[in-house]
Motif scaffolding. Structure first.
Motif, mmCIF file in Angstrom:
data_model
loop_
_atom_site.group_PDB
_atom_site.id
_atom_site.type_symbol
_atom_site.label_atom_id
_atom_site.label_comp_id
_atom_site.label_asym_id
_atom_site.label_seq_id
_atom_site.Cartn_x
_atom_site.Cartn_y
_atom_site.Cartn_z
ATOM 1 N N ALA A 135 0.854 -1.184 0.000
ATOM 2 C CA ALA A 135 0.000 0.000 0.000
ATOM 3 C C ALA A 135 0.891 1.235 0.000
ATOM 4 O O ALA A 135 1.928 1.265 0.676
ATOM 5 C CB ALA A 135 -0.913 0.002 1.221
ATOM 6 N N PHE A 136 0.489 2.257 -0.772
ATOM 7 C CA PHE A 136 1.228 3.518 -0.791
ATOM 8 C C PHE A 136 0.248 4.658 -1.020
ATOM 9 O O PHE A 136 -0.854 4.435 -1.555
ATOM 10 C CB PHE A 136 2.322 3.510 -1.870
ATOM 11 N N PRO A 137 0.586 5.899 -0.625
ATOM 12 C CA PRO A 137 -0.328 7.031 -0.800
ATOM 13 C C PRO A 137 -0.702 7.223 -2.261
ATOM 14 O O PRO A 137 0.164 7.245 -3.147
ATOM 15 C CB PRO A 137 0.473 8.225 -0.262
ATOM 16 N N ALA A 138 -2.001 7.370 -2.517
ATOM 17 C CA ALA A 138 -2.488 7.428 -3.902
ATOM 18 C C ALA A 138 -1.923 8.609 -4.673
ATOM 19 O O ALA A 138 -1.714 8.512 -5.882
ATOM 20 C CB ALA A 138 -4.014 7.480 -3.899
ATOM 21 N N GLU A 193 -7.621 4.347 -7.089
ATOM 22 C CA GLU A 193 -7.451 5.063 -5.830
ATOM 23 C C GLU A 193 -8.565 4.659 -4.868
ATOM 24 O O GLU A 193 -9.749 4.736 -5.203
ATOM 25 C CB GLU A 193 -7.497 6.568 -6.085
ATOM 26 N N ASN A 205 -6.267 8.354 1.244
ATOM 27 C CA ASN A 205 -6.295 7.891 -0.149
ATOM 28 C C ASN A 205 -5.094 6.992 -0.416
ATOM 29 O O ASN A 205 -3.937 7.430 -0.279
ATOM 30 C CB ASN A 205 -6.266 9.073 -1.119
ATOM 31 N N TRP A 206 -5.362 5.778 -0.837
ATOM 32 C CA TRP A 206 -4.296 4.789 -1.040
ATOM 33 C C TRP A 206 -4.481 4.063 -2.365
ATOM 34 O O TRP A 206 -5.582 3.986 -2.901
ATOM 35 C CB TRP A 206 -4.313 3.751 0.086
ATOM 36 N N ARG A 207 -3.405 3.538 -2.866
ATOM 37 C CA ARG A 207 -3.432 2.528 -3.924
ATOM 38 C C ARG A 207 -2.723 1.288 -3.389
ATOM 39 O O ARG A 207 -1.776 1.397 -2.616
ATOM 40 C CB ARG A 207 -2.746 3.021 -5.204
ATOM 41 N N SER A 228 8.613 3.664 0.280
ATOM 42 C CA SER A 228 8.492 4.746 1.266
ATOM 43 C C SER A 228 9.582 5.794 1.103
ATOM 44 O O SER A 228 9.389 6.949 1.482
ATOM 45 C CB SER A 228 8.495 4.179 2.688
ATOM 46 N N CYS A 231 7.817 7.744 -1.630
ATOM 47 C CA CYS A 231 6.422 8.141 -1.399
ATOM 48 C C CYS A 231 6.151 8.616 0.029
ATOM 49 O O CYS A 231 5.016 8.974 0.350
ATOM 50 C CB CYS A 231 5.488 6.974 -1.714
ATOM 51 N N ALA A 234 4.865 3.614 3.137
ATOM 52 C CA ALA A 234 4.373 2.449 2.411
ATOM 53 C C ALA A 234 4.224 1.297 3.394
ATOM 54 O O ALA A 234 4.911 1.256 4.424
ATOM 55 C CB ALA A 234 5.309 2.056 1.271
ATOM 56 N N SER A 307 -4.424 1.971 6.467
ATOM 57 C CA SER A 307 -4.614 2.326 5.053
ATOM 58 C C SER A 307 -6.024 1.930 4.649
ATOM 59 O O SER A 307 -6.977 2.609 5.010
ATOM 60 C CB SER A 307 -3.549 1.641 4.180
#
Length: 342
Positions: A135-138, A193, A205-207, A228, A231, A234, A307
């Motif tokens: 998972a990481f910030p969208a 997203e 908001n994550w992807r 991370s 971004c 993560a 997340s």
């Protein structure tokens, strides 16, 4: 009985023998079908499975052994033969060689179908049973693509992407023209997203990124650290019900912040996060207090509080669409085999 009917009956008997418990019977049936050459294509084509990876001892296995002979006949069926076998032929071509075996008109039709499905796609359902994801910030999508070295990004529905990255072949070996070494291309899926309606999350908001072989072989922990660094933050999550194993890992600026692993020693690393303290302090029973005494031992619970939780839940909404991509600059994403669901 007419010759055509006799041939069809014989082929049906041979195909049934592909599922026999006796190994020599299975191998003999496949050898006999392959020996028929191009004639076997039309007879085994009705047994091609749609929306599932090819297994051993099935129609796809026979067609694969026939190779170019099968592909030539399948393309001819696509061009000239009316009826339901045309769809089966397209599925078989995709199973044998991905998009490389499909002619231009069919590829364009498939691309149009994907665009239509994307317009219709609503809430997505992700395969929590597949077990591992990042998972990481969208809003750091471009940074994530760069950090992971992703190439040939193509819009994809969640149904397609989840199957491509978790249920179908998701790696191909690539020969190096300069020497005898080979490299590996991995196929991954990045979700649309996903926005949590829970306002308590610092990042809402994550992807998510799916790719079983990619995560397994390059290490989810290493990939989370790499993500991370670019971004900001993560996560890596893994849930393995078969081995009763759970794992979650939070990385910020390339460093471990907090992690848990069922078989790690020690199980927890880093300081407890705010949600873990809340679970322990607000426990409704002594058993629950003991369960969360050292922290959160569940990947799905950690994901829900950090997340987004896998699988569809009412407090998540989606924006945009997902992407299929791969990790090798010289390998187009459509080279991976498999007739993916759309």
């Amino acid at each position: 009985m007419p010759d055509a009917d006799a041939a069809a009956s014989l082929t049906q008997d041979l195909f049934a023998d592909l599922s026999a418990t006796n190994r020599s019977t299975r191998e003999g049936a496949e050898d006999a079908l392959v020996a028929l050459g191009v004639e076997a294509v039309d007879h085994v084509l009705p047994y091609v499975r749609e929306g599932r990876p090819a297994g051993l001892g099935d129609a796809e296995g026979v067609l694969r052994r026939l190779g170019a002979v099968a592909k030539g006949r399948l393309r001819e069926i696509r061009r000239r033969v009316p009826g339901r076998l045309r769809r089966k032929a397209l599925v078989a071509l995709a199973a044998l060689g991905g998009g490389e075996g499909i002619e231009g008109a069919d590829l364009r039709a498939l691309e149009r179908l994907v665009r239509i499905r994307l317009l219709e796609e609503g809430a997505v359902r992700l395969p929590a049973e597949a077990g591992r994801w990042l998972a990481f910030p969208a809003d750091r999508f471009d940074d994530a693509v760069s950090a992971l070295g992703l190439h040939d990004l193509r819009p994809a529905t969640t149904v397609t992407g989840a199957a491509a990255a978790t249920g179908f072949p998701d790696r191909v070996e690539v020969p190096n023209s300069a020497d005898s070494r080979r490299s590996t291309a991995y196929r991954v899926f990045v979700t649309p997203e996903l926005t949590s309606r829970r306002r308590t999350l610092p990042i809402r908001n994550w992807r998510l990124l799916w790719g079983n072989s990619f995560i397994d072989e390059l290490s989810g922990f290493t990939l989370a650290d790499r993500l991370s660094r670019e971004c900001g933050e993560a996560h890596f999550y893994s849930a393995d019900p078969y081995n009763q194993a759970e794992c979650w890992y939070v990385s910020r600026a390339g460093r471990l912040v907090r992690s848990y692993g069922t078989y790690a020693d020690p199980q927890f690393a880093g300081e407890p996060l705010h949600f873990e303290v809340a679970y322990r302090n607000n426990a409704a029973t002594p058993r629950e207090a003991a369960e969360y005494a050292d922290g959160c031992p569940y990947a799905s619970t950690a994901a829900r509080n950090l997340s987004v939780q896998c699988d569809f839940v009412p407090d998540i909404r989606t924006q945009g669409h997902g992407w299929l991509a791969n990790t090798h600059p010289e390998v187009p994403t459509f080279r991976f085999s498999g007739a993916l669901p759309v």
